[in-house]
Structure formats: structure tokens, C-alpha cells
Design an enzyme around this catalytic site. Sequence first.
Site, PDB file in Angstrom:
ATOM      1  N   ASP A 135     -34.580 -18.585 -27.851  1.00 32.99           N
ATOM      2  CA  ASP A 135     -35.187 -18.307 -26.545  1.00 32.99           C
ATOM      3  C   ASP A 135     -36.513 -19.053 -26.471  1.00 32.99           C
ATOM      4  O   ASP A 135     -37.401 -18.838 -27.294  1.00 32.99           O
ATOM      5  CB  ASP A 135     -35.374 -16.788 -26.400  1.00 32.99           C
ATOM      6  CG  ASP A 135     -35.618 -16.372 -24.961  1.00 32.99           C
ATOM      7  OD1 ASP A 135     -36.149 -17.179 -24.189  1.00 32.99           O
ATOM      8  OD2 ASP A 135     -35.282 -15.211 -24.624  1.00 32.99           O
ATOM      9  N   ASP A 185     -38.273 -20.117 -18.592  1.00 30.81           N
ATOM     10  CA  ASP A 185     -37.869 -19.232 -19.689  1.00 30.81           C
ATOM     11  C   ASP A 185     -36.354 -19.364 -19.793  1.00 30.81           C
ATOM     12  O   ASP A 185     -35.651 -19.126 -18.810  1.00 30.81           O
ATOM     13  CB  ASP A 185     -38.308 -17.805 -19.311  1.00 30.81           C
ATOM     14  CG  ASP A 185     -37.903 -16.740 -20.310  1.00 30.81           C
ATOM     15  OD1 ASP A 185     -37.364 -17.073 -21.372  1.00 30.81           O
ATOM     16  OD2 ASP A 185     -38.138 -15.542 -19.995  1.00 30.81           O
ATOM     17  N   HIS A 205     -36.171 -10.996 -15.161  1.00 30.43           N
ATOM     18  CA  HIS A 205     -37.485 -10.629 -14.613  1.00 30.43           C
ATOM     19  C   HIS A 205     -38.009 -11.688 -13.666  1.00 30.43           C
ATOM     20  O   HIS A 205     -37.733 -12.876 -13.826  1.00 30.43           O
ATOM     21  CB  HIS A 205     -38.475 -10.439 -15.759  1.00 30.43           C
ATOM     22  CG  HIS A 205     -38.416 -11.526 -16.792  1.00 30.43           C
ATOM     23  ND1 HIS A 205     -39.270 -12.585 -16.788  1.00 30.43           N
ATOM     24  CD2 HIS A 205     -37.553 -11.745 -17.832  1.00 30.43           C
ATOM     25  CE1 HIS A 205     -38.960 -13.406 -17.798  1.00 30.43           C
ATOM     26  NE2 HIS A 205     -37.908 -12.924 -18.448  1.00 30.43           N
ATOM     27  N   HIS A 248     -43.577 -11.575 -16.896  1.00 21.79           N
ATOM     28  CA  HIS A 248     -42.815 -10.421 -16.396  1.00 21.79           C
ATOM     29  C   HIS A 248     -43.558  -9.840 -15.195  1.00 21.79           C
ATOM     30  O   HIS A 248     -44.384  -8.952 -15.324  1.00 21.79           O
ATOM     31  CB  HIS A 248     -42.632  -9.362 -17.487  1.00 21.79           C
ATOM     32  CG  HIS A 248     -41.652  -9.787 -18.540  1.00 21.79           C
ATOM     33  ND1 HIS A 248     -40.389  -9.262 -18.655  1.00 21.79           N
ATOM     34  CD2 HIS A 248     -41.740 -10.725 -19.508  1.00 21.79           C
ATOM     35  CE1 HIS A 248     -39.744  -9.851 -19.654  1.00 21.79           C
ATOM     36  NE2 HIS A 248     -40.551 -10.735 -20.199  1.00 21.79           N
ATOM     37  N   GLU A 306     -31.027 -13.283 -17.430  1.00 15.80           N
ATOM     38  CA  GLU A 306     -30.667 -13.342 -18.846  1.00 15.80           C
ATOM     39  C   GLU A 306     -29.692 -12.255 -19.259  1.00 15.80           C
ATOM     40  O   GLU A 306     -30.085 -11.216 -19.758  1.00 15.80           O
ATOM     41  CB  GLU A 306     -31.915 -13.316 -19.731  1.00 15.80           C
ATOM     42  CG  GLU A 306     -32.954 -12.276 -19.419  1.00 15.80           C
ATOM     43  CD  GLU A 306     -34.172 -12.421 -20.342  1.00 15.80           C
ATOM     44  OE1 GLU A 306     -33.987 -12.602 -21.548  1.00 15.80           O
ATOM     45  OE2 GLU A 306     -35.306 -12.347 -19.840  1.00 15.80           O
ATOM     46  N   GLU A 323     -29.838 -17.658 -20.866  1.00 16.14           N
ATOM     47  CA  GLU A 323     -30.885 -17.426 -19.861  1.00 16.14           C
ATOM     48  C   GLU A 323     -31.268 -18.733 -19.184  1.00 16.14           C
ATOM     49  O   GLU A 323     -31.321 -19.788 -19.831  1.00 16.14           O
ATOM     50  CB  GLU A 323     -32.129 -16.827 -20.547  1.00 16.14           C
ATOM     51  CG  GLU A 323     -33.309 -16.574 -19.606  1.00 16.14           C
ATOM     52  CD  GLU A 323     -34.503 -15.920 -20.316  1.00 16.14           C
ATOM     53  OE1 GLU A 323     -34.619 -16.058 -21.546  1.00 16.14           O
ATOM     54  OE2 GLU A 323     -35.303 -15.281 -19.613  1.00 16.14           O
TER      55      GLU A 323
HETATM   56 MN    MN Z   1     -36.369 -15.708 -22.628  1.00 18.81          MN
HETATM   57 MN    MN Z   2     -36.846 -13.872 -20.079  1.00 18.86          MN
END
Ligand code: MN
Ligand code: MN
Length: 303
Positions: free
Chosen positions: A83, A94, A154, A162, A189, A281
Site C-alpha cells: 500500500d 493512495d 475514505h 482520511h 479499497e 486500492e
Molecule cells: Mn492505502
Molecule cells: Mn486508503
Amino acid sequence: MQIPEDLRKAGHINNEALKLALSIVEEGVELLDIAERIENFIISRGGFPAFPVNISINEVAAHYSPCIDDNKKIPPGSVVKIDVGVHVNGYISDAAITIFFNRKWKNLVYSAWSALKAAISIAHDGLPLSDIGKAVSREITSRGFRPIENLTGHKIERYNLHAGKSVPNVPSIEFRFLRMKTGEIYAIEPFSTNGIGYVNSGGSSHIYRVVSTRRLKKSKELSHILLELWNTYKGLPFSERWVIGKIIDKKETLELLVREKRVHHYSMLIEDKRGFVAQFEDTIVVGESDSIPLVNTLEIIEF
Ligand code: MN
Ligand code: MN
């Protein structure tokens, strides 16, 4: 739709960073080596890691980044989530991929991949966030696995990973009246597992974040360190690897800031029944009638 140039750049670097991950993650390779190579690559391309590279293995669903003297290696036959976050002037992408070293995990991993695909394909202005949860859940359960219900996507804002609204991975009535709006940025995700579909907090992630810059009465020096951490990372997560011997003298000082509730230390998130976990994600920008993926995660691993 106007997408800031810095955000496009973050997404592009993130795509390349995940491709690098795919080329270097092998059984027996040291986690520390993987994380450092990816983070250094991001910096070499003109971005910054928006958080430490997360390498979460098997039943660890999320939140593990190697510590400063980590000697763990990629275990044989494992399921590895990489990630990666990139920011350029606070504009964040992200994204995550899952790499597996035993063919028996292929369907599990594919279920998370196809859930992300389904979610991206329906995202647009006005869509209730609960519809993402429905689509993700349908893709995963139809293949015999479970989505992890207490992990969510998010909303993302500048320097804010977030930002309020969450994106559920299961049908959820509380998200029925929350809708996506044009121009909003979301990390989507899906996580799938052969376990129960729930995670709990486990051991240390070695990932930290400044949560309060309130001065510490007892120590001028500690207050100064806290301010430097804030000025460097704002509210974004950082690794102990990045700060010890640089901003902070030793790990005990970081632990002191955690005890004083100025810095938060994340826990690992572990599947409750020790099921194996897969995740994909991407970060999307919501449009009038569709959504634009910034990282193009789905193209990195094809099934
Ligand atoms: Mn992530
Ligand atoms: Mn994330």
C-alpha cells in the site's frame, strides 16, 4: 473536470511505485529493502511518500511498515499487500496491490481486484456511498469470500488522508444518504478474506502521526521536536525510520510523545479468524457521469 496538476503527478508516481513493487517483491526479500526502495523512488520522481510504505502479509490486513532494524522477509507462499501513498504539495494519491506466491490464493486476490473494478465503474456524481459497499460486497461474496466490514475507503483532501466521509465495503444503511459529489477525491479499497470479515488491532505498525501540537510544559526540547514533526509531515503518517537519528534522537523520545498523546502510534490490523487478506486500492476523482482513477491500479496486475 479540473484535476490539479500536482494530483495527477502524485497518481502517476504512485502507479510507477507500485510497478516497482511488483518487480522487487519476491519470497525471501527483506521488507526493509522493499519499503526503502519504493520510498526513495517516490522522492527521486519529485513526490513524497504520503505515508510509510505498508507491507502487510497474510492475515495482517493493513498497517505494517518495517521498523528501523527490521529483519523480516517475504515468507514463502504468502499474500502480500503493498500500500503506497504519494503526495505532491499535499495532493495525495493512495493505492495498493496484492501479490501472491501460491496459486491457491488467486481467486481470493481476484475477488478484491474485481471488487475495485466494479466500484470504480459505478462511481459518479450523486451515487450513494452505500452503493459502493453493495457492489464490493457482491463481487467478493459471489466468489465465496467475505469483504472486511470494518475497513473502509475514505475521502481525501489536501494534506488530509482520511477526510471525513468513509466508503463502506459492505451494504450499510448509515451511508445511504451520503453521496459522492463531482470533484471529490476518494480512495476506494476493497479487502477480501477467507476469514470472518473483521479486523482487530494487533502489534506495532511502526507508523506514527502527529495528532496535537499542544506545547509540552515539562520540556522545551520535546515541544520543539513536536513542532518539527508537524512542520515536516503536517497531519500525514510517518515512519520511525524517517525521523530517528534525524528529527528525533532515539525511539524512547518518540514513545514519550505517544504517551503524552501528541503523536498517535497505529496498530497492525489483523483478521479476526486469521484468514488471509487481499486488497486493491485506487484513488478516484468523481465526475458528473463517471470517475477518473488517478493511479490505474487495475492495470498493474491483470487477471
Ligand atoms: Mn492505502
Ligand atoms: Mn486508503
